[in-house]
Design an enzyme around this catalytic site. Structure first.
Site, short mmCIF file in Angstrom:
data_model
loop_
_atom_site.label_atom_id
_atom_site.label_comp_id
_atom_site.label_asym_id
_atom_site.label_seq_id
_atom_site.Cartn_x
_atom_site.Cartn_y
_atom_site.Cartn_z
N ASP A 178 -0.16 -0.53 -4.96
CA ASP A 178 -1.34 0.05 -5.60
C ASP A 178 -1.06 1.39 -6.26
OD1 ASP A 178 -1.03 1.37 -3.18
OD2 ASP A 178 -3.06 0.95 -2.43
N ASN A 179 -0.07 2.13 -5.75
CA ASN A 179 0.33 3.41 -6.37
C ASN A 179 1.70 3.79 -5.83
OD1 ASN A 179 -2.24 4.21 -4.31
ND2 ASN A 179 -0.26 5.11 -3.77
N CYS A 227 -5.57 4.76 -3.70
CA CYS A 227 -5.76 3.38 -3.26
C CYS A 227 -7.00 2.69 -3.83
CB CYS A 227 -5.82 3.34 -1.73
SG CYS A 227 -4.34 3.96 -0.91
N ASP A 248 0.83 -1.20 0.00
CA ASP A 248 0.00 0.00 0.00
C ASP A 248 0.87 1.26 0.00
OD1 ASP A 248 -2.12 1.71 0.23
OD2 ASP A 248 -2.97 0.79 2.03
N ASP A 249 0.91 1.97 -1.13
CA ASP A 249 1.63 3.26 -1.24
C ASP A 249 3.14 3.13 -1.37
OD1 ASP A 249 -0.76 4.60 -1.00
OD2 ASP A 249 -0.29 5.61 0.88
#
Length: 514
Positions: free
Chosen positions: A317-318, A83, A47-48
């Site tokens: 996700d990014n 997200c 995540d991130d």
């Protein structure tokens, strides 16, 4: 097909048997040498995690166990840098304009009724389940999952046999899970509750309990390195001397950019610099537990003799930024630090130590995994395409895409932000120095041309200025200069036409933009 009848000449059935065998080899799913069933798949989605600013530096074990034994994609991108829309793209294989998840709120369709009735019911795990895969999920699903407006903890998306989903957004302690539709509350005991470790441990139990006769799909979605950046106790003092990198676009003024990039204080205040350096260190600390998770998972697969039959994907996700163009911390921007993502894959047919240049997108993960499973992709409603041929050309033929879309719907508050009252309503994610990371008119669509010869990005904003940004990343990799007023108008027209096509594309038309 039955073998020759007893007493019949053995040669009589041989040609047809060979023909059938050849047909099966062409049409069946990807298999490993000596395996009688389809290959397993593991997807680790963090995540991130950025890749541009050193985000993979703490991942020594992951790089060794996946990247060095397989393929590292150096041009992997999210199609939207936030997200919930991004995760929805991964699951559905669709651009945001087709799955219609706009932001992290229920009103923005994050885990909302429209998502559940539409794209979620047609997500790639549904196809895997129908193919006989045993499916397991643990960790963060979508930001609003499990809330009352999103159906509560009783809602289990179709396609999953074992379900251990975080209710709401990333946490490390003091959270609630939906465990196969039942509420399970957790506290702050490291041994029992630290979410990254729990995600791993549940997956190991799943592997112990699985049926060896059927392939499995495991999706692990730990909270790291998302805020609140809570490291495991043994890693709380790591990277004490590390600071966010000061090169590239760090603390550079957002000259000739969208107004949101023109408003930050420049140079940044000392308090902002201290804040973002602390965030940078803590993000790395949380990733050490993810690195351990990958190592333990690989060892487990090896111990149960499944490693050579398993594809392992590692991605985020990014991306993320810490000080680029004087924006303290966040994502949501069109620049490479927010849209480039790590992507490492190992598995059958993938030669070790490959560095692959072909652009791949989040919307390609679902089609690639379904390709591995033997699903007929022509019957799947997805915008992405399989990249199995890129990393395992001995198994598949395929083509690369020269153009792709990045799109984002900005989000602002209906009332002025208390940190930035002078900007009025319509902004959000604001910091004390009156630096806002998002706004309603931070709504944009970009076309990226990346084909080995050129790397260009053309973006249009849905705002009162009809603002346009254009970058030649071959000569300006940090996107410091918006050259929209310098470039040949015919090039702008071509990019505009491609963008129009991509913004309305569906399925196959998304893969055939000229």
């Amino acid at each position: 097909m039955d073998g020759p009848r007893r007493g019949a000449p053995a040669r009589a059935g041989l040609p047809s048997a060979l023909a059938l065998l050849a047909l099966l080899q062409l049409t069946c799913c990807v298999r490993c040498a000596g395996s009688a069933r389809a290959s397993n798949v593991v997807l680790v989605l963090v995540d991130d995690q950025d890749v541009q600013l050193g985000g993979m530096t703490p991942m020594k074990k992951t790089k060794a166990l996946i990247g060095e034994t397989g393929a590292t994609f150096v041009n992997a991108f999210t199609v939207t840098p936030l997200c919930c829309p991004s995760r929805s793209s991964i699951l559905s294989g669709r651009y945001p304009h087709n799955h219609e998840v706009r932001n992290n709120s229920v009103s923005g369709n994050c885990s909302g009724p429209l998502w559940q009735k539409g794209p979620e019911s047609d997500a790639f795990p549904v196809y895997l389940n129908k193919q006989g895969y045993q499916t397991f999920f643990a960790g963060k699903y979508l930001n609003q999952y499990g809330g009352k407006e999103a159906g509560g903890v009783g809602h289990i998306p179709p396609g999953w046999d074992q379900w251990n989903a975080l209710v709401g957004n990333s946490q490390y302690y003091n959270y609630t899970l939906s465990v196969n539709g039942k509420e399970e509350k957790h506290g702050d005991d490291y041994q029992k509750d630290y979410l990254t470790d729990l995600v791993l441990n549940r997956s190991l139990h799943f592997l112990d309990d699985r049926s060896p006769q059927h392939p499995f799909f495991i999706m692990l979605s730990p909270p790291a390195p998302h805020s609140p950046w809570t490291a495991a106790p043994q890693y709380e003092k790591e990277f004490s001397n590390v600071k966010a990198p000061r090169d590239g676009s760090f603390d550079k003024p957002g000259k000739d950019k969208h107004w949101l990039l023109r408003q930050p204080l420049n140079p940044m205040s000392n308090s902002s610099l201290m804040f973002l350096d602390d965030a940078y260190r803590r993000r790395w600390q949380t990733l050490l537990s993810v690195d351990d998770m990958v190592e333990k998972l690989v060892k487990k697969l090896e111990s149960i003799k499944e490693l050579n039959d398993t594809y392992i994907f590692y991605t985020s996700d990014n991306g993320y930024h810490t000080g680029q163009f004087s924006l303290p911390i966040d994502k949501r921007q069109l620049y490479d630090f927010d849209i480039r993502i790590p992507l490492l894959v190992r598995g059958p047919g993938i030669k070790p130590n490959q560095t692959l240049q072909a652009p791949v997108l989040h919307i390609d993960l679902g089609p690639t995994i379904l390709d591995i499973a033997g699903v007929n992709l022509s019957r799947v409603n997805m915008d992405g395409q399989s990249f199995l041929s890129q990393m395992a050309p001995s198994l598949r033929n395929g083509t690369t895409r020269p153009y792709f879309l990045v799109e984002y719907t900005g989000e602002g508050l209906p009332t002025p932000d208390p940190y930035c009252p002078k900007l009025g309503p319509g902004v959000s994610e604001c910091f004390p120095d009156c630096v806002c990371e998002d706004a309603n008119n931070n709504t944009y669509a970009c076309v990226r041309t990346l084909d080995g010869k050129q790397d260009m990005q053309y973006c249009e904003f849905a705002d009162s200025e009809s603002f346009v940004e254009f970058y030649n990343l071959s000569s300006d990799p940090h996107q410091l200069e918006n050259i929209v007023k310098k470039v040949d108008p015919t090039i702008l027209q071509t990019m505009n036409q491609r963008l129009i096509q991509l913004q309305s594309c569906v399925g196959e038309s998304c893969r055939k933009v000229k």
